[in-house]
Design a protein around this motif. Sequence first.
Motif, PDB file in Angstrom:
ATOM      1  N   CYS A   1       0.799  -1.262   0.004  1.00 48.85           N
ATOM      2  CA  CYS A   1      -0.041   0.132   0.044  1.00 48.85           C
ATOM      3  C   CYS A   1       0.793   1.086  -0.118  1.00 48.85           C
ATOM      4  N   LEU A   2       2.146   1.082   0.582  1.00 47.25           N
ATOM      5  CA  LEU A   2       2.789   2.301   0.787  1.00 47.25           C
ATOM      6  C   LEU A   2       3.409   2.542  -0.537  1.00 47.25           C
ATOM      7  N   LEU A   3       3.891   1.578  -1.284  1.00 45.19           N
ATOM      8  CA  LEU A   3       4.550   1.622  -2.457  1.00 45.19           C
ATOM      9  C   LEU A   3       3.496   2.147  -4.075  1.00 45.19           C
ATOM     10  N   THR A   4       2.193   1.569  -3.754  1.00 43.35           N
ATOM     11  CA  THR A   4       1.284   1.555  -4.662  1.00 43.35           C
ATOM     12  C   THR A   4       0.294   2.836  -4.373  1.00 43.35           C
ATOM     13  N   ALA A   5       0.591   3.548  -3.586  1.00 41.10           N
ATOM     14  CA  ALA A   5      -0.413   4.725  -3.375  1.00 41.10           C
ATOM     15  C   ALA A   5      -1.706   4.147  -3.029  1.00 41.10           C
ATOM     16  N   GLY A   6      -1.836   3.128  -2.362  1.00 39.07           N
ATOM     17  CA  GLY A   6      -2.973   2.543  -1.889  1.00 39.07           C
ATOM     18  C   GLY A   6      -3.953   1.694  -2.622  1.00 39.07           C
ATOM     19  N   LEU A   7      -3.261   1.568  -3.863  1.00 35.06           N
ATOM     20  CA  LEU A   7      -4.037   0.383  -4.907  1.00 35.06           C
ATOM     21  C   LEU A   7      -4.327  -0.917  -4.122  1.00 35.06           C
ATOM     22  N   THR A   8      -3.473  -1.432  -3.414  1.00 36.82           N
ATOM     23  CA  THR A   8      -3.445  -2.733  -3.011  1.00 36.82           C
ATOM     24  C   THR A   8      -4.301  -2.793  -1.489  1.00 36.82           C
ATOM     25  N   GLY A   9      -4.914  -1.442  -1.144  1.00 34.65           N
ATOM     26  CA  GLY A   9      -5.514  -1.695   0.171  1.00 34.65           C
ATOM     27  C   GLY A   9      -6.561  -2.657   0.235  1.00 34.65           C
ATOM     28  N   ILE A  10      -7.354  -2.419  -0.952  1.00 38.35           N
ATOM     29  CA  ILE A  10      -8.660  -3.235  -0.883  1.00 38.35           C
ATOM     30  C   ILE A  10      -8.468  -4.758  -0.766  1.00 38.35           C
TER      31      ILE A  10
END
Length: 162
Positions: A100-109
């Motif tokens: 999440c830190l590296l992908t600007a939150g895209l992997t949060g969900i």
Amino acid sequence: MPGGGASFLLASHADRERAVDVLRAGFAEGRLEKGEFDRRVARVYTARTVGELALVVADLPQGPMPYPAPVAPVPQVFLPTPRPAANGKAVGAAVCGLLCLLTAGLTGIPAVVLGHTARTEIRRTGEDGDGLALTGLVLGWLSVGGWALFWLLIIMVGVLDG
């Protein structure tokens, strides 16, 4: 080379050392007396061919004889208990949460979905990895919440300026 066999090859230092190792093992096992051992070692160091070395150790096993395996198996009490395998979805949740830190939150969900699924499976099957699933859940929810707050602030600034 007459006959073309390997016994006519000249012996190397390594060949001689291997033959001496066989003699040492035979002496240690009690197959040779000290005098016989000394005579054979002298013959090994004067041998010129591999065939001469083979004659010196022909009546000995080619190395120490293995000891018989123990008959009684180790009692189950003393064997280590096998650890359950880590749940794959729990590992995926933790990885997505950290990304999440590296992908600007895209992997949060995906971290949240995998974390909840993994914890359900872990409770049902007894697998390991609950900490990984929880890590993925926490990081995923922080990412989702952070992005929700960010977009809410953007909308509020747009409405107030608009």
